[in-house]
Design a protein around this motif. Structure first.
Motif, PDB file in Angstrom:
ATOM      1  N   TYR A 173      53.721  40.856  34.314  1.00 43.17           N
ATOM      2  CA  TYR A 173      52.318  40.975  33.898  1.00 43.17           C
ATOM      3  C   TYR A 173      52.196  41.284  32.418  1.00 43.17           C
ATOM      4  O   TYR A 173      52.871  42.157  31.880  1.00 43.17           O
TER       5      TYR A 173
ATOM      6  N   LEU B 164      32.751  30.885  40.557  1.00 43.10           N
ATOM      7  CA  LEU B 164      33.234  31.761  39.496  1.00 43.10           C
ATOM      8  C   LEU B 164      33.138  31.076  38.137  1.00 43.10           C
ATOM      9  O   LEU B 164      32.741  31.692  37.144  1.00 43.10           O
TER      10      LEU B 164
ATOM     11  N   LEU C  18      45.179  41.692  43.019  1.00 47.81           N
ATOM     12  CA  LEU C  18      45.150  42.342  41.714  1.00 47.81           C
ATOM     13  C   LEU C  18      44.749  41.423  40.564  1.00 47.81           C
ATOM     14  O   LEU C  18      44.424  41.910  39.483  1.00 47.81           O
ATOM     15  N   VAL C  19      44.785  40.119  40.779  1.00 49.48           N
ATOM     16  CA  VAL C  19      44.364  39.204  39.717  1.00 49.48           C
ATOM     17  C   VAL C  19      42.844  39.095  39.735  1.00 49.48           C
ATOM     18  O   VAL C  19      42.247  38.723  40.746  1.00 49.48           O
ATOM     19  N   ASN C  20      42.234  39.418  38.611  1.00 49.00           N
ATOM     20  CA  ASN C  20      40.789  39.285  38.456  1.00 49.00           C
ATOM     21  C   ASN C  20      40.510  37.860  37.978  1.00 49.00           C
ATOM     22  O   ASN C  20      40.547  37.562  36.781  1.00 49.00           O
ATOM     23  N   TRP C  21      40.181  36.976  38.929  1.00 50.86           N
ATOM     24  CA  TRP C  21      40.061  35.567  38.570  1.00 50.86           C
ATOM     25  C   TRP C  21      38.829  35.268  37.724  1.00 50.86           C
ATOM     26  O   TRP C  21      38.820  34.305  36.952  1.00 50.86           O
ATOM     27  N   THR C  22      37.809  36.062  37.842  1.00 50.93           N
ATOM     28  CA  THR C  22      36.668  35.883  36.942  1.00 50.93           C
ATOM     29  C   THR C  22      37.108  36.085  35.496  1.00 50.93           C
ATOM     30  O   THR C  22      36.762  35.307  34.602  1.00 50.93           O
ATOM     31  N   GLN C  23      37.907  37.120  35.273  1.00 52.60           N
ATOM     32  CA  GLN C  23      38.413  37.386  33.931  1.00 52.60           C
ATOM     33  C   GLN C  23      39.366  36.291  33.473  1.00 52.60           C
ATOM     34  O   GLN C  23      39.318  35.850  32.311  1.00 52.60           O
TER      35      GLN C  23
ATOM     36  N   ASP D 102      48.719  41.497  46.218  1.00 54.22           N
ATOM     37  CA  ASP D 102      48.221  42.866  46.178  1.00 54.22           C
ATOM     38  C   ASP D 102      49.368  43.823  46.473  1.00 54.22           C
ATOM     39  O   ASP D 102      50.424  43.430  46.994  1.00 54.22           O
TER      40      ASP D 102
ATOM     41  N   GLU E  71      40.737  35.458  46.709  1.00 55.55           N
ATOM     42  CA  GLU E  71      39.599  36.226  46.201  1.00 55.55           C
ATOM     43  C   GLU E  71      39.838  37.726  46.255  1.00 55.55           C
ATOM     44  O   GLU E  71      39.001  38.516  45.792  1.00 55.55           O
ATOM     45  N   GLU E  72      40.984  38.122  46.809  1.00 57.23           N
ATOM     46  CA  GLU E  72      41.356  39.531  46.841  1.00 57.23           C
ATOM     47  C   GLU E  72      42.561  39.740  45.924  1.00 57.23           C
ATOM     48  O   GLU E  72      42.940  38.867  45.166  1.00 57.23           O
TER      49      GLU E  72
ATOM     50  N   ASN F  60      46.822  34.865  44.668  1.00 61.28           N
ATOM     51  CA  ASN F  60      46.696  36.286  44.400  1.00 61.28           C
ATOM     52  C   ASN F  60      47.708  37.064  45.225  1.00 61.28           C
ATOM     53  O   ASN F  60      48.270  36.555  46.210  1.00 61.28           O
TER      54      ASN F  60
END
Length: 286
Positions: free
Chosen positions: A189, A277, A233-238, A212, A230-231, A210
């Motif tokens: 990361y 998104l 640790l990766v914030n896909w919106t970001q 978790d 959609e769950e 993704n």
């Protein structure tokens, strides 16, 4: 950005079943899993890395390739890439991948990358990797296809910066990076915007999945596990915002290994979810 699927994530649909369904669902491209299926696995239930029916195998005939290409064209589906599991230094296997990729008009193929398990020095592996890439470079140029290095845990390209170190000695028209934030949950990361800015013209493709953290009381091995896209640790919106900021206009290919939805439900959900998104990100940008 365009939405595609890496067919490793659709093991229960055959190649010819998948193409029309992908088009109907709204996908624009398919990345073909390319691997020989052992005879003893063909009678087993469909699975991601075993009896995967959405796989193109080495040795496929030119006639079969023309049929796949024609079916893709009929349904408006691009071949976004051919994704084999090459060993570093195996140029004969690479020749077969490039034959298939050329026939399907694929812009990219995934190349072999050394794994890392502490048994060999990183610097030794790096030097061997670069010699392999130098040998492969003329073949890629001859076919007009880009070789991509995937950011993948347990390899010497686990992060964007590690992958950049592999490709930066070469022209970005020949080598690029397949950016996979889901893999980087396990290892590698870095701030995604920083990584994308570092890659620059070497950014060639994106995988969408993704993972978790596994609660400590449930761990039997790794501290992380695949989760629904959609769950996790990766914030896909970001990530989509970051991709937009670096003007990425290529494919984003879903590769959901969570097993929480059927293949068809997963594809349908992905197209709606990632498009929503992306619309939100574009709305903020405006």
């Amino acid at each position: 950005m365009k939405w595609s699927l890496f067919t490793v994530a659709s093991p229960d649909l055959s190649v010819k079943e998948l193409i029309p369904y992908a088009a109907e669902a709204g996908l624009k491209g398919l990345e073909w899993r390319f691997k020989k299926t052992p005879a003893d696995q063909r009678s087993q239930p469909a699975s991601f890395w075993g009896n995967n029916m959405a796989t193109i195998e080495p040795g496929i005939s030119d006639v079969e390739l023309k049929e796949i290409k024609a079916l893709c064209k009929e349904h408006g589906i691009e071949t976004a890439g051919v994704m084999p599991y090459l060993g570093v230094g195996d140029l004969d296997a690479a020749k077969e991948v490039l034959r298939v990729a050329t026939a399907l008009e694929a812009p990219i193929v995934r190349i072999g990358v050394h794994g890392y398990n502490r048994k060999r020095s990183y610097n030794e592996l790096l030097n061997e990797q670069l010699r392999y890439m130098e040998s492969l470079e003329p073949m890629l140029r001859d076919h007009g296809i880009k070789g991509v290095v995937e950011t993948h845990h347990m390899t010497i390209s686990a992060s964007a910066s590690a992958a950049y170190r592999l490709v930066s000695s070469f022209d970005s028209s020949v080598y690029g990076v397949l950016f996979d934030p889901g893999n980087m949950v396990f290892e590698g990361y870095e701030n995604h915007r920083m990584g994308l800015e570092l890659l620059g013209d070497y950014l060639a493709h994106v995988h969408v999945k993704n993972a978790d953290a596994v609660p400590k009381e449930q761990r039997s091995g790794q501290a992380f596990a695949w989760s629904p896209m959609e769950e996790g640790l990766v914030n896909w919106t970001q990530v989509l915002e970051d991709l937009a900021q670096v003007n990425y206009n290529g494919f984003c290919g879903v590769e959901d290994f969570s097993g929480t939805r059927s293949t068809k439900d997963m594809i349908a959900y992905y197209v709606q979810w990632i498009s929503k998104l992306n619309d939100q990100v574009r709305g903020v940008a405006r």
